[in-house]
Design a protein around this motif. Structure first.
Motif, PDB file in Angstrom:
ATOM      1  N   ILE E   2       0.652  -0.913   0.398  1.00 42.42           N
ATOM      2  CA  ILE E   2      -0.169   0.198  -0.452  1.00 42.42           C
ATOM      3  C   ILE E   2       0.934   1.111   0.038  1.00 42.42           C
ATOM      4  O   ILE E   2       1.914   1.448   0.803  1.00 42.42           O
ATOM      5  CB  ILE E   2      -0.697   0.688   1.005  1.00 42.42           C
ATOM      6  N   GLU E  27       4.102  -5.634   1.473  1.00 41.82           N
ATOM      7  CA  GLU E  27       3.270  -6.382   1.494  1.00 41.82           C
ATOM      8  C   GLU E  27       3.779  -7.642   1.918  1.00 41.82           C
ATOM      9  O   GLU E  27       5.180  -7.670   2.760  1.00 41.82           O
ATOM     10  CB  GLU E  27       3.632  -6.947  -0.349  1.00 41.82           C
ATOM     11  N   ILE E  48      -7.781   3.489   2.423  1.00 44.40           N
ATOM     12  CA  ILE E  48      -6.879   2.891   2.007  1.00 44.40           C
ATOM     13  C   ILE E  48      -8.514   1.962   1.703  1.00 44.40           C
ATOM     14  O   ILE E  48      -8.888   1.435   0.234  1.00 44.40           O
ATOM     15  CB  ILE E  48      -6.976   1.646   2.590  1.00 44.40           C
ATOM     16  N   ILE E  59      -3.657   7.078  -3.579  1.00 47.66           N
ATOM     17  CA  ILE E  59      -2.940   5.865  -2.664  1.00 47.66           C
ATOM     18  C   ILE E  59      -3.175   4.411  -3.574  1.00 47.66           C
ATOM     19  O   ILE E  59      -4.145   4.425  -4.150  1.00 47.66           O
ATOM     20  CB  ILE E  59      -4.345   6.032  -1.998  1.00 47.66           C
ATOM     21  N   ARG E  60      -2.358   3.805  -3.733  1.00 44.91           N
ATOM     22  CA  ARG E  60      -2.248   2.430  -4.466  1.00 44.91           C
ATOM     23  C   ARG E  60      -2.475   1.290  -3.860  1.00 44.91           C
ATOM     24  O   ARG E  60      -1.234   1.474  -2.349  1.00 44.91           O
ATOM     25  CB  ARG E  60      -1.164   2.512  -5.018  1.00 44.91           C
ATOM     26  N   VAL E  61      -3.334   0.747  -3.903  1.00 39.61           N
ATOM     27  CA  VAL E  61      -2.851  -1.404  -2.923  1.00 39.61           C
ATOM     28  C   VAL E  61      -2.750  -1.545  -4.195  1.00 39.61           C
ATOM     29  O   VAL E  61      -3.327  -1.682  -5.211  1.00 39.61           O
ATOM     30  CB  VAL E  61      -4.510  -0.929  -2.826  1.00 39.61           C
ATOM     31  N   VAL E 156      -5.196  -7.559   1.242  1.00 42.28           N
ATOM     32  CA  VAL E 156      -4.626  -6.659   2.463  1.00 42.28           C
ATOM     33  C   VAL E 156      -6.232  -6.677   3.847  1.00 42.28           C
ATOM     34  O   VAL E 156      -7.357  -6.678   3.393  1.00 42.28           O
ATOM     35  CB  VAL E 156      -5.316  -5.150   1.950  1.00 42.28           C
TER      36      VAL E 156
END
Ligand SMILES: Nc1ncnc2c1ncn2[C@@H]1O[C@H](COP(=O)(O)OP(=O)(O)OP(=O)(O)O)[C@@H](O)[C@H]1O
Ligand SMILES: Nc1ncnc2c1ncn2[C@@H]1O[C@H](COP(=O)(O)OP(=O)(O)OP(=O)(O)O)[C@@H](O)[C@H]1O
Ligand SMILES: [Mg+2]
Ligand SMILES: [Mg+2]
Lengths: 213, 220, 287, 345, 345
Positions: E2, E27, E48, E59-61, E156
């Motif tokens: 994340i 991760e 998130i 925000i990147r997941v 996640v």
């Protein structure tokens, strides 16, 4: 359905006096209702087994058609304002009693405990802690009861009373919508104003709720 | 007084009074029909409204005040007004009864919705439910007890007020009250009144029993 | 100008035996003609120097008569036949004189009827012109030919009254298909007649709508329906000479035709009953 | 002094909340009641001011049997701080504090003046007095609760998890304040908590209860840590029992010597002799946390581990270096503390 | 993974909850967010899964910008454990757990089977599945919350003070369970707490926030304890920072020697070579707490202080004595842990 404005113009005095009389009937009933329901609610709140009974009775009273109540009351209180007020008071009980009991229930046990632990005796706790804290819920009941009473006063036209309700009979008899419309509008207006006043009263009486985060 | 109540007993229990188009059974059925239909219509109006404002949190102020406004409508006045406008039919009665029932349903539905724990609503969104799923799978079931209370309240009021149908010449238990009054038959007036009260209370008990059965798993 | 007044919190005080000094409270039933009569009584009494108060819209006799006895009101414009039917349902007097005697006999203690006036307002049974033509109706007797076919609309009490369903059956052998409980010469019964929900309607002869809508009044060859002269019903406590004389004057002046016209002014022209009554009294030198 | 004699409490539903309790709570001292949830701490506390009546046994406060006194009056003479404050939401902070003085008939003016004074005592501004409880933070509400309990200057104070709902930083502040107040006013305090560290910090004696209302052990914190009566107590006190004991001892008597010079690490001071940091020959710097005599052995041990030399810098009240103490000296005193506690037990 | 990039969140009422946050959450690791109340932890977490939308920044997941995805679908792919569980009171425990599988259209049967499996994973009986949430204890409810979040096997997991409402003993159990689960399933976990000990225990990295939504420091627990970026962090970590660091190190590498014989104190063993207690020549006995290789340096230090000889008895998995370790050796390793942490920082 058109409104005959000249009729309204000609009858402002009558409309005013009917409105006042209407308000007086409703307010007296609510006042008496509060007076009766407060002690009853305390009993219902404290003595669990009586709660169902008292609330049940107020429920049943509420379901009795008003004409029947008036007919039963006539031998006692005659064709007077008293009859109207008694009838209306009976109807307010259902809301006032329930809300007052709920209001008392809603007082946090912690706060009551605190009062007891400080050495406050039960009656004083009731008056200085429980009632003030129950006030918002009680007032909600008073507001509903007031609005309801104002709408109900007109049923007393059966006994020649009924404030603005007289306009309904009159318009009905003569197939004349104007008085009926005037009556309905004034009734609602009265209710809205009374409700707003009660909100203001509540605001004044509950300073601790004003600046809620 | 004693005589009156004795006669009342006789009136209520005499088989002859129960049968025929003017009989108690028929009047009872009419009364139930008016009340249930009016409550149903009111529910069809009030429920979606209450759910919508409860779910979106928008328009609450307007809706609650409208409801209070609705409560202020004098039933007799409304009946007369709709009658004068539209002539003799059940319409005035239904309009008045529905107007009477809607406020209780809207306010209770809304109250039920706002009583749903925000944490739970949040959890539902957090698990990936969409708006309607949150509404129907979480908010509605949780608000149901209060919604039921609102329906009960509305139904009682409607049953008690449905006597008004007789005022404009229709049937129902109000017939006994108005006819009795006109015919100077106090027993009949009281009989009608008692029947109305009994119906109201019986329906209320029935619904509260149903409510208790449906929500027996819930905590207090 | 006051057509409708609120009920004030004070009832009337009942002055000593037979004195109107303390004032007279006039009650009226909740239909317009009765209100007009109440205000006429008020006008003449006021002229005679009596303090009067009118409490209009007082519902049915069930409510009004006890109120009269109890002293909430003192005086009431009444109708001979209807009152007799209320006080002595079995009595079938039909002549004004005998009815007046019967009334005097049936009167509860503390109340009395004063001499009746010349104006009368009787029950009548009407049908629309079209119905009359269709079934060939001109008299009440003709109704029997259509037994079980016609619907009658009337006030609830008419169902169990001699001048009503019972008398029609006894005297003319009429049986209706259905009795619809409506109101007493009010918008319900007239509306129902107009719409065809009822075929026969029980109205009053002074109703201006009968002429306006071209309705047919069925004649009463067997004198089932007594004429109903207007008669003041009064409590003994206020019935002194002043009051008696004043009420006698109006009784002698007011005619049935005039009363019908006064009704028209109120019902059709939407004038206030009080104004209509006062105007009439002034024109006829009664006030 | 509060004395429990063979006190037993069984609720009508059959739960035994307190089982045959005999316990002395000394005058002017803090007795802490600990134990897991439902072990009867609150019940024990509430029997003192008769919020709960014992099933059998006697409780005496200042020698007098509580059941012989009027309950309301008794309660006015005993301060009670309730879990999560239990303030009156409809009264201003000042009026909350003035509750008991008013009940005692002191007159509104005098009661308010007293309340204003107490507001200051518990570290709140006069402005806060005019607010309503919900307008205060959790920690401020707790302070008000304490002030309210103190308002009638009662000799006895009951406190039921008074600091349970606030975050750890505020909690420490409130504990400090309570210790300060206790020094000033020397009340007899009964304090309920389920936090062992809080109990060790505040208690003159700690009473540990087990579910079912059994008192397992009652002793001073040091005794308790050194000699738990059984495994239940030991488990309850937690794994770092040995270290916790050190938090009770101060550095005061531990010897100190001169700071090392010319070795791998030197202690750098500023112009006013205040320690700045440790510096190594090759220019590395490591922060130093100088300790005063009043600091605990635990803090000293902590610092000695963090310190590159194992030495702890010690300062006087003004912050000037007085010397350094070695890890060994700390340990010696720690060992001594343990044996003393063992002997005392 | 994340990734927060320059993320800013300002609420409509003007509160800045998160201020220019750039943060990487690796991760398969546990990132713990700590800080005092109102510092923006929850807001950060909720951005998130788009329960809160950032005002600016991305925000990147798993490399994908969250705002590019359907919010409801995104949430179904991210487990979310809410403060105080947030269970649905009108659904049985099993149906609570089956929520997301059902939303994903898995069919009631399959969803229930999966839920039953998870019930076991989090240590609840099948019987508990039929109950309603209010019929469970706080700790059990938390377990259900975790199971519900795991139901769709999301890569996640977001956990917002999941163990905040339970008592310390249950809390430790739940933490142990989470560590075990994490070892088994190796999810990417973001965990919010305001308990430093919990953060140190669970976190692979800890991000400390300050009021106003500022990230002050983000590092491994050891680095953080050894080198707090500033006084705020140091204060937040608490006084016993030096000792806390020791809880991260095990005894494994610390040397041991033979138990002393014929001195003031001897270690008494039972027939199976298990240490019983320390005995002195004059007959006194002091309890011993033998330690395994997996126990922490902190436990060792604690025991060495309580021990009359300063020696710690060490045992193998079966509880048989393997040797003793001296206080000095413990300190040496403790010092080493500190310098390593300092170097790493
Ligand atoms: N009024 C009551 N009626 C019945 N049982 C009660 C009552 N009050 C307390 N109990 C029971 O008595 C036992 C002791 O309760 P108490 O409140 O004293 O525990 P506690 O140690 O204060 O627990 P906590 O740490 O949770 O506050 C518990 O099992 C509780 O459920
Ligand atoms: N919906 C909202 N509208 C306005 N302000 C909000 C909103 N949600 C949170 N805030 C504010 O944003 C700030 C950060 O809130 P947040 O809930 O993220 O804090 P937190 O670190 O989780 O605190 P806690 O430890 O108390 O849970 C706080 O000042 C809070 O009051
Ligand atoms: Mg407790
Ligand atoms: Mg939060």
């Amino acid at each position: 359905m058109t409104i005959d404005w000249s009729w309204i113009g000609d009858h402002t005095d009558d409309l005013t006096s009917l409105t006042l009389s209407h308000l007086q009937a409703a307010m007296t009933a609510v006042f008496l209702g509060v007076l009766i329901s407060l002690p009853l609610a305390v009993v219902a709140h404290r003595i669990r087994p009586l709660r169902g009974f008292l609330l049940g009775v107020s429920n049943v009273l509420f379901t009795i058609p008003s004409i029947a109540i008036f007919v039963l009351l006539l031998p006692v209180s005659g064709l007077t304002r008293t009859t109207t007020v008694i009838g209306l008071t009976v109807y307010t009980l259902v809301v006032l009693l329930r809300n007052t009991v709920e209001g008392l229930d809603s007082v946090p046990a912690k706060t009551k405990e605190a009062a007891k632990a400080m050495g406050t005796r039960p009656l004083r706790t009731l008056l200085t802690v429980e009632f003030p804290l129950a006030l918002p819920v009680i007032m909600a009941g008073v507001r509903i009861a007031t609005v309801m009473s104002i709408s109900l006063v007109s049923v007393a036209t059966y006994i020649g009373d009924g404030g603005l309700g007289q306009l309904f009979t009159d318009g009905f008899q003569r197939n004349f919508p104007t008085p009926v419309i005037a009556g309905v509008v004034l009734t609602i207006l009265l209710a809205v104003v009374a409700d707003a006043l009660l909100v203001a009263v509540q605001y004044v009486l509950t300073p601790w709720r004003r600046r809620r985060a | 007084m004693y005589e009156l109540f004795k006669n009342l007993g006789t009136w209520l229990t005499s088989g002859a009074n129960w049968s025929g188009s003017d009989g108690i059974a028929h009047r009872l059925a009419e009364h139930l029909q008016y009340s249930l239909l009016a409550t149903l219509i009111a529910a069809a109006i009030g429920l979606p409204l209450g759910l919508l404002i409860g779910h979106t949190g928008k328009g609450a102020f307007v809706a609650i005040n409208l409801a209070s406004f609705g409560r202020a409508l004098p039933t007799v006045g409304l009946v007369v007004l709709v009658f004068l406008a539209g002539g003799l039919s059940m319409l005035p009665v239904y309009v008045a009864l529905v107007a009477l029932a809607v406020p209780a349903i809207v306010t209770n539905t809304y109250a039920g919705m706002t009583a749903v724990d925000p944490e739970v609503r949040d959890a539902a969104r957090g698990q990936g439910m969409r708006g309607h799923q949150v509404l129907f799978q979480v908010e509605l079931p949780l608000a149901l007890p209060l919604i039921m209370t609102g329906l009960r309240l509305a139904l009682i009021q409607v049953v008690a007020t449905a006597t008004i149908a007789a005022y404009v010449s229709f049937g129902g238990l109000g017939r006994y009250v108005f006819d009795g009054l006109a015919q100077r038959d106090l027993v009949q007036v009281l009989g009608g009144a008692v029947l109305v009260a009994v119906v109201a209370v019986a329906l209320d008990l029935l619904l509260s029993g149903l409510q208790r059965f449906l929500f027996r798993h819930r905590t207090a | 100008a006051s057509g409708i007044t609120s009920l004030d919190s004070q009832g009337s005080s009942s002055g000593g035996g037979g004195s109107s000094k303390g004032g007279v409270t006039i009650g009226t039933a909740n239909f317009t003609e009765n209100q007009v009569l109440g205000y006429l009584y008020a006008a003449v009494l006021r002229k005679a120097g009596v303090k009067v108060k009118v409490r209009p819209n007082l519902g049915t006799r069930e409510i009004v008569i006890p109120a009269l006895k109890a002293g909430d009101i003192d005086l009431l414009p009444e109708y001979q036949g209807a009152l007799l039917n209320y006080l002595a349902p079995k009595d079938d007097s039909a002549e004004p004189g005998t009815m007046q005697n019967a009334l005097t006999l049936a009167m509860p203690s503390g109340l009395q009827v004063l001499p009746y006036g010349q104006a009368a307002d009787s029950d009548c049974f009407v049908v629309t012109r079209e119905t009359a033509r269709k079934y060939g109706l001109t008299t009440l007797a003709d109704l029997a030919k259509q037994n079980g076919k016609l619907v009658i609309g009337a006030a609830p009490e008419v169902k169990k009254r001699r001048v009503g369903a019972i008398g029609l059956k006894e005297v003319y052998g009429v049986e209706f298909k259905e009795f619809k409980s409506l109101d007493s010469d009010g918008p319900l019964v007239k509306g129902a007649l107009k719409k065809g929900d009822v075929d026969v309607a029980n109205l009053f002869t002074t109703d201006t709508d009968i002429a306006a809508d071209d309705w047919v009044v069925l004649t009463d060859p067997k004198n089932l329906i007594p004429s109903q002269h207007i008669v003041p019903l009064i409590a003994d406590r206020v019935a002194d000479d002043t009051v008696r004389k004043a009420l006698a004057r109006i009784g002698n002046v007011l005619t049935t035709a005039q009363l019908t016209e006064l009704n028209r002014l109120v019902d059709k022209d939407k004038k206030d009953p009080e104004d209509v009554a006062n105007d009439y009294a002034r024109q006829h030198g009664l006030a | 002094m509060i004395q429990f004699d063979a006190v037993h409490k069984r609720f009508p539903n059959g739960t035994t909340a307190v089982h045959d309790l005999t316990l002395r709570m000394p005058e002017g001292g803090v007795t802490v009641l600990v134990g897991s949830s439902g072990c009867g701490k609150t019940t024990t506390l509430r029997m003192i001011n008769r919020m709960v009546e014992p099933t059998s046994g006697t409780i005496r406060v200042g020698g007098k049997d509580v059941t012989r006194q009027d309950a309301a009056e008794l309660r006015r003479s005993i301060g009670y701080v309730i879990q999560q404050a239990g303030l009156f939401p409809h009264r201003t902070v000042l009026d909350n504090i003035a509750t008991v003085p008013l009940l005692l008939g002191h007159g509104r003016r005098r009661a308010r003046a007293k309340a204003a004074e107490l507001l200051e005592t518990v570290g709140l501004t006069a402005e806060a007095g005019k607010r309503y409880p919900h307008q205060l933070s959790g920690g401020q509400q707790q302070r008000v609760g304490v002030a309210r309990a103190l308002a009638a200057d009662p000799p006895v104070l009951l406190m039921d998890e008074p600091f349970g709902a606030v975050d750890p930083v505020v909690r420490t502040q409130l504990q400090d304040e309570l210790l300060r107040l206790q020094k000033e006013l020397s009340k007899t305090i009964v304090f309920v908590t389920h936090d062992v560290d809080e109990a060790v910090r505040l208690g003159d004696q700690i009473a540990i209860f087990r579910t079912g209302g059994h008192l397992v052990q009652c002793a001073s914190p040091a005794e308790l840590l050194a000699r738990p009566a059984d495994d239940f107590v030991a488990d309850f006190l937690g794994a770092e029992r040995g270290l916790k004991l050190l938090s009770l001892k101060t550095l005061a008597g531990v010897p100190q010597g001169p700071a090392p010079e010319g070795e791998a690490w030197t202690l750098v001071l500023d112009a006013a002799d205040k320690p700045l940091h440790w510096a190594s020959k090759d220019g590395a710097e490591i922060p130093v946390r100088p300790l005063k005599d009043g600091d605990s052995l635990l803090a000293a041990l902590d610092e000695s581990i963090a310190s590159p030399t194992g030495l702890v810098a010690r300062v006087d009240a003004a912050g000037r270096l007085t010397g350094v103490t070695s890890r060994d000296d700390i340990h010696r005193h720690a060992g001594q503390a343990h044996s003393e506690a063992r002997v005392a037990a």
